[in-house]
Each structure stands twice: as C-alpha cells, then as structure tokens.
Design an enzyme around this catalytic site. Structure first.
Site, mmCIF file in Angstrom:
data_model
loop_
_atom_site.group_PDB
_atom_site.id
_atom_site.type_symbol
_atom_site.label_atom_id
_atom_site.label_comp_id
_atom_site.label_asym_id
_atom_site.label_seq_id
_atom_site.Cartn_x
_atom_site.Cartn_y
_atom_site.Cartn_z
ATOM 1 N N ASP A 59 39.061 35.806 29.910
ATOM 2 C CA ASP A 59 40.350 35.415 29.348
ATOM 3 C C ASP A 59 40.552 36.068 27.976
ATOM 4 O O ASP A 59 39.604 36.273 27.227
ATOM 5 C CB ASP A 59 40.389 33.892 29.217
ATOM 6 C CG ASP A 59 41.747 33.371 28.793
ATOM 7 O OD1 ASP A 59 42.716 33.582 29.545
ATOM 8 O OD2 ASP A 59 41.839 32.754 27.716
ATOM 9 N N GLU A 80 41.385 40.288 30.772
ATOM 10 C CA GLU A 80 42.816 40.062 30.616
ATOM 11 C C GLU A 80 43.275 40.643 29.278
ATOM 12 O O GLU A 80 42.953 40.117 28.229
ATOM 13 C CB GLU A 80 43.131 38.563 30.656
ATOM 14 C CG GLU A 80 44.620 38.274 30.471
ATOM 15 C CD GLU A 80 44.913 36.863 29.978
ATOM 16 O OE1 GLU A 80 45.986 36.334 30.319
ATOM 17 O OE2 GLU A 80 44.079 36.298 29.238
#
Length: 614
Positions: A329, A358
């Site tokens: 993330d 990400e």
C-alpha cells in the site's frame, strides 16, 4: 512440548517458581532455521526490560547485538541462527543485578521444503481482489467483539458487515470456476480502530489477524485450501503507516518511531517531488513523512530498528502462511532508501516471489521510476518487480465512453500503451480497470454492460498481470455515488438472507448472468493462451472507432479488436496484414466461427472480439 505451546511464549523464573512475567511480548513470535539471512531481530517489550542483560543457552544460536532505545520498556536483540539448529526453541535469559532472572522459550521452526523457491504470481495469473468484510460471512460467531469497537451494521456503509476468512474459504470453488488463480485480500490484520475499520488499512497489530475475520490459523488454512484449488494468496501490507490505536501508540519503542514527533502533519501527496529535479527538500519531506490522516500515524523507516521490524514482518507472513506475493500500500509514501532495502531483503529470501506496489500516479515516468531496472537520473535503484498500471487504468474507460476524435476515445488507450518504452519491464506491470479505491468499472462506463465486458477483455488480453475487483464479473455498480462504502458493497449471496446469490446464480438479472458467463469463459480461456501471458504485442493506430492489437509468440497468434461502432464493421485484409504474419484465417475464441481474412474481418457492433490467427 508442541509448537503451539511454544508460540504462546511462556515465561518463567530462572531458576525458581512460575511468576508473573515482566515481558509482555516478543516480535516476531517465532523464526526459522535455514533462512538466507540467518539473523533475526527481536523486539522485546516489557516493563523495565531495557535494563536487563540478554544471554542464550545454545551453541547453534548466537547473540549478535542488543540495542536499547530511549524507552526502558524495550530491548532489541539480534540472534544468528545456524542452519544446523534442530531444536524447537532457544531459551533467552534476561538478567539484572538484584533481580530474579527471567527465561523465555523462543520458538525456532524448520522451514517447509522448497520454501525459498516458491513461485510468485505472474502474467499467467488472474488476481481477484476482495474486501473481506464485504465478500461473504462464513462464521457469524466472529461478527463482533465488544473490545474491538466499531459496530456491526450492514445497513451502514462504513460499519462492519461481517465478511470473514471462512466466507472466502466457503467459496473457493466459485473463484476457481471463475478462472481466478491468485487472491489479493485487503488487509486482514488487526484493525482495532473505533470506526470505519472494515477496510483494513489502519493496522493495530502486525502479527495478528483481526478476530472478526478469524485468526492466524484460519488465515493459514485459507492459503492451504486456496492452493488446493490452484489459487495463490497475496498479502496486503502497509509499511508506511499504522492505526492510531496500534499497541505501540501507548508506549512508543523510541521517540523517533513516528514521523513529525508523533504529531499529525498531513502529507502533501506530491508524488512528483520524489524525482522532481526542482523540488525543495521541505516538499519531499512533507510528502514522505506526512500522515494520511490523523488516525494513521506515519512510520519513520529511517530508524533501522523499525525498518528491520517491518522487513521481518513481511518475511514472517510469507513464510508462515505460504504466500505467493505481496501487495504494498502507498508505496512511494515511505522512505525510498528503506523501500529498496525492504524489497531487496524479501527477494533475497524468496527470489521468485512477486511484489506489486501501489503508486497512484497516471504519469508513466512516475510509475517507471519505482520499477526494478529503471535507470533514474538521481541514481536511485529500485528492487520492486511490479507496480499497478494506473496510467493504463485511467485510459480504459475514456477510451470506451468518449466520442472518437484526434485526442479522445480509443486514441487515449493507444497513446498510453505507446509510452511503454519508458518502463524497464512493462509486461511485469499489474493491470486493472478498477479497485477498492475508485469507481467500479461498470460505473465508469455509465452502467453499460457491453462496455464493461469490453474493459474486462482488455484486462484479459493486454500485456501484464490482470487484476479484477470482486463483483466485476456480475457488473456490480454504484450509480449516483462515489462513496467508498458503496464501491465496496456486499457481494450478493455472501449472507444467508441475501435474496440474490451470485455464487449460485440465483435471481441475477439477465445482464448479470451474461456478464458472469462471459467472464468465466474469458479468463478460463486465458489460462492456456500462452501468447497472451508472455507474447509480444503489436497494434494498429485506432481508426473509425476500431482498435486492433495482436499478442503472439512462435506457437500462436491472437488478434483482439475493439469495435465501438453501433454497427458491424468489416476490416479490409490489407489493413490487418501488418498484424497477421501471413495468417489467412481468424477463429473466434468462443464461438469457434472461422473467417477467411482475405475477404476481410467482420467485427460485431460494440464488442471486443478475440480471434486465433492461423
């Protein structure tokens, strides 16, 4: 004594009778002999433990270092474990003049055979993204715990709805039938936050599955059962931040554990500042050190003890649950030198493991900066194999819904793919049309099921590893709202009182049933289409609402054509010749209808057709 007993971390006086321990926990809770890096750093937490000396009772485990911090309740002990270690635990002894000694039996396990050689996810796979709280409730007994906070209420978008790991286990057959070969779950670790904890991105314990999903044993069971169905399990980790109710926050390991002196200072979200040659250091610092929100403290990975903790945590989960990959993330929001170390250390243990970061930027040069093999102007070397292809995602729905013009419609998709030269390895990117943080693709294409299928066909056939969001196969949508709670809606059939059951195909609309049937055919066909996995790609510039590209290797050639027109179109043989390599016949991948290409290729109106060229 069995492994479970050791993992409970029993404490006892050395020597003497059983007493209350001054050690509250040790992370990681166990380790393994035979790792590539034989060292393991233990975070030891307990009242006043920082004043103790650490000793060992083993010739196969040595004490490499003991580090203390400004908090007397912590010690960091680094052990070196010989590959020949063959016991179930090593005894750590904690001694302090004038105090009774403490002993702790620290578990050290044997690795599973070939653990280091595990295969990661890749281009042959289909990744299926699930928000666990919203997929299926397989065990109502774990729906809510008073001590966890955050109410259970399916009628509220941001409350807990009760989905869990058992619900996913119960529907592995459905996922296998869909063509899924990898599962990415939004984080399942403990999120003991007072509200809106269902998404999982505010971790409060790095070594514990949230009890509303199950426990660590059930997570391991999911991985094992999924493997039996030919499905790997990808963990979602967040090295950038934690939840403000993390157990650390009541007793920080050091005064520099959290950025900005443990005081909320929001990030500026300027991802460009990392590689901007004109950026001032203050902007770079605010981006990387700033907090997302006040409830998500930002971690200072420049602290080597914390950096090591986060790296070991990732390795621990891969080894413990036999995982096939890691999704990271908010990749670029962490310290970039730490990120290189983080990925390098993990890949040293698992050279074939895959990891995808990400980086939510729609500019290819920003994505390319972070991929392994990039030659960057500032000399930065990344070790990250894959990133999510946000530039491609941002071009798909405009390509399908916009009118055709010199700079709108299909040309946007074409131009995005034409930028692939900037990536060290574009085929290693992970491609998608939507995810848990953005509008579902069905909503992006204004509720048009035909365009939804065209988008999914692109995801199935373009270069890269495809990922779809749960519910895309039944055209789930959320018209009139962009609320994340609506985007992450409950999957129909995941709860016993649901009137619609997509798992069983019960009470679906015709549109939903047709989409589901198509997705099953599409991604099961893809499993054996080797040129789609690793073949080369050529494409023709879009013309008159039609875009065609080919995926090919020495054994096979596939032609994919998108026709946005409301009428059937026949493409002349001469126009297609650059994509055919002397092929004269096009056979549709589903209907098996064959066309003689010398007479032109007929394309159905508003469809994405796939043909085998021979």
């Amino acid at each position: 004594m069995n492994k479970l007993a050791f993992s409970l971390a029993l404490f006892f006086i050395w020597p003497g009778a059983l007493v209350a321990a001054s050690i509250e926990r040790i992370d990681p809770p166990n380790w393994w002999a035979g790792m590539h890096n034989q060292d393991v750093q233990l975070l030891i937490h307990g009242e006043g433990i920082g004043g103790y000396e650490v000793k060992l009772d083993s010739t196969d485990v040595s004490l490499q270092a003991v580090d203390s911090t400004d908090n007397a309740n912590y010690l960091f002990a680094t052990l070196k474990i010989s590959p020949s270690f063959n016991k179930e635990f090593v005894t750590l002894k904690f001694e302090k003049p004038g105090q009774e000694a403490i002993a702790y039996q620290y578990p050290i396990f044997k690795r599973e055979p070939n653990s280091a050689q595990r295969a990661g996810f890749g281009n042959r796979d289909l990744i299926y993204l699930i928000t666990p709280d919203r997929f299926a409730n397989g065990d109502t007994s774990n729906d809510a715990f008073a001590e966890m906070g955050d109410e259970l209420n399916r009628s509220k978008e941001f409350s807990r709805h009760g989905g869990d790991l058992q619900g996913i286990i119960n529907h592995l057959d459905y996922l296998e039938g869909l063509g899924v070969t990898q599962l990415w779950l939004n984080p399942v670790l403990e999120n003991k936050q007072p509200k809106s904890s269902y998404h999982g991105y505010a971790i409060t314990d790095h070594y514990k599955v949230d009890p509303r999903y199950g426990d660590n044993a059930l997570y391991k069971k999911l991985a094992k059962k999924a493997k039996q169905n030919g499905i790997g399990l990808i963990i979602d980790l967040i090295p950038n931040h934690i939840g403000h109710k993390h157990w650390w926050m009541t007793d920080l390991p050091s005064n520099d554990w959290i950025n900005f002196n443990n005081t909320f200072s929001p990030t500026n979200h300027m991802r460009e500042s990392v590689q901007d040659p004109y950026a001032v250091e203050a902007d770079r610092k605010q981006f990387a050190d700033g907090w997302f929100v006040a409830s998500m403290p930002d971690l200072n990975q420049r602290n080597p003890l914390l950096a090591n903790y986060l790296i070991q945590n990732a390795i621990w989960w891969v080894e413990t649950a036999n995982l096939t990959g890691i999704r990271i993330d908010t990749w670029s929001y962490s310290n970039k030198l730490f990120l290189s170390q983080w990925s390098d250390r993990i890949l040293a243990e698992y050279p074939q493991l895959n990891m995808v970061g990400e980086e939510w930027s729609t500019t290819p040069n920003i994505i390319a900066y972070w991929q392994k093999g990039a030659i960057n102007a500032d000399g930065y070397a990344s070790n990250l194999p894959s990133l999510f292809d946000f530039p491609l995602q941002a071009s798909i729905s405009p390509a399908l819904i916009e009118d055709e013009n010199w700079n709108t419609g299909l040309i946007k998709l074409y131009k995005t793919l034409a930028s692939d030269a900037i990536y060290p390895n574009p085929s290693a990117l992970t491609i998608f049309a939507d995810n848990h943080d953005m509008s579902r693709v069905m909503t992006q294409v204004n509720g048009d099921a035909t365009l939804n299928k065209m988008a999914l066909t692109l995801i199935a056939t373009l270069r890269g590893t495809p990922q779809i969001f749960y519910g895309s196969e039944i055209a789930m949508q959320h018209p009139g709202t962009e609320s994340h709670g609506a985007i992450r809606a409950d999957f129909p059939g995941g709860w016993v009182d649901d009137s619609v059951n997509a798992f069983a195909g019960k009470n679906l609309t015709q549109e939903q049933s047709e989409t589901l049937a198509y997705v099953r055919q599409l991604f099961n066909w893809r499993k054996s289409a080797n040129a789609i996995h690793t073949g080369q790609m050529h494409h023709l510039a879009p013309k008159d609402g039609v875009y065609c590209f080919t995926r090919f290797n020495a054994q096979e050639r596939w032609l994919i054509c998108l026709n946005k027109n409301t009428n059937d179109v026949t493409l002349p043989f001469a126009q297609l010749t650059p994509l055919l390599d002397s092929g004269k016949t096009a056979t549709h991948f589903l209907s098996q209808e064959a066309q003689n290409l010398t007479q032109g290729l007929r394309l159905k109106a508003r469809a994405a057709d796939v043909f085998r060229i021979q």
